[in-house]
Design an enzyme around this catalytic site. Sequence first.
Site, short mmCIF file in Angstrom:
data_model
loop_
_atom_site.label_atom_id
_atom_site.label_comp_id
_atom_site.label_asym_id
_atom_site.label_seq_id
_atom_site.Cartn_x
_atom_site.Cartn_y
_atom_site.Cartn_z
CB SER A 153 -0.92 -0.01 1.23
OG SER A 153 -1.84 1.05 1.14
CD GLU A 154 -0.89 3.38 -3.57
OE1 GLU A 154 -1.25 2.44 -2.83
OE2 GLU A 154 -1.60 3.85 -4.46
CG ASN A 155 -1.05 3.95 3.51
OD1 ASN A 155 -0.93 2.92 2.85
ND2 ASN A 155 -1.87 4.04 4.52
#
Lengths: 219, 230
Positions: free
Chosen positions: A48-50
């Site tokens: 996940s990008e975060n």
Amino acid sequence: MVSLNARERMLRRAAADIVAGMTVNLGIGLPTKVLRYVPANLPVCLHSENGIAGVGAPVANSDADPDLIDAGGAYVSTIPGTSFFDSAVSFAIVRGGRLDLTMLGAFEVAGNGDLANWIIPGKFSPGAGGAIELAQKARKVAVITTHTDKNGRPKILSQCRLPLTASGCVHRIFTDMAVCDVTPEGLRLTEIAEGLSVADVLNVTEADLVLPEGPLPTF
Amino acid sequence: MAMLDKTTVMAEAIAQIPDGATVMLGGFGVPGTPFSLIKELVRQGQKDLTLIKNDANETGMGVDWLLQNGQVRKLVVSHIGLNANAVRMMNEGEIEVEFVPQGILAERIRVAGAGVMGFVTDIGMGTLMAKGKPEITVNGVTGILETALKADFALVHASQADTFGNLRFTASARNFNPLISMAARKTIAEVKSVTPLGGLAPDDVHTPGPFVDHVVVIPELLEVYGVVER
């Protein structure tokens, strides 16, 4: 024409491309829904990008950790082996070529693999988030989209009209009607939804399709 | 040798921010957003701010308090899709918005903190994102020059801090916080409670104290830090 469960079958078919050992990023919307059809025990690392590698299952608000969301804002859990990191490291994973597969949504996708999914000038321009880097750098880029927009117009075009997210980045397109692969010979129709004819697909596809010689596998 | 005590009263820490300042904010959605420092910035009312953050939070939260209070001139962000008010203000020309691909935003901040002037990348080549940026060819491959992104102030939310400003983050609340901590002239960290020196093991520190100027203890934990009911 398109049967009621076509969407579910599209998601199920896309899920079959997620195989053991992959590191995968699923975009917000339809791509995230693919997860429902991935076996829970399949060894896959969801990115996940975060800043998460090894995203666990979604959790109800009552059990949620307020500090643990995925890039779409959904509360998620960890699994044994999960790691957290900052946003620069997260995109080192993306740009450094560590993602085996990303599945993204689309406003438009072209026969040559061009993808437009972040801006409709004058109407919708919330920013691209991480989409440009995912589209450009994942080793395999799949698009999941309905075959036509809500007005019945084709989304698989001979050329994108909207500003591009990335050019020539898409390898495979999953729709509720077909699976198509971007090849040097052109966009190849490789599978078709059960109950549809090739003519049904051609009718709502603007891009030229390379058709197979034998019968098409169905999904 | 002892380490300086950087604990500071919130109002004094935020009062250093002048009108027209460029302020980086941590957070990706709710996790890691320094809501208490933002709330104090709203109370003090500094104007014409340029905010650098991954996103604009959601309508009615964090960045949106500053937007609704008319304190923002410009946003530098990767995405504002969850804040309809920010989208409206952009469309009506009330604020300027510069979109940066998310990982490029992170890297521009990281290199600023690392004392580097910029970097060359092929991300965004052939798209609107590359418009106006110098092209540079390295070993036969052409990319675009992305410049370091600095700020006057960075406001971060840490899950743990000691009095010297060694910081530790939690789960997906880390995101941009360690990066912006390095990239601003002054970094102000908010934390629920501060631990004495030695309370954070050296190997557990995510952001080393030399990057942090002020440690502010949050007086009350606002509801906005909790689970968002949708």
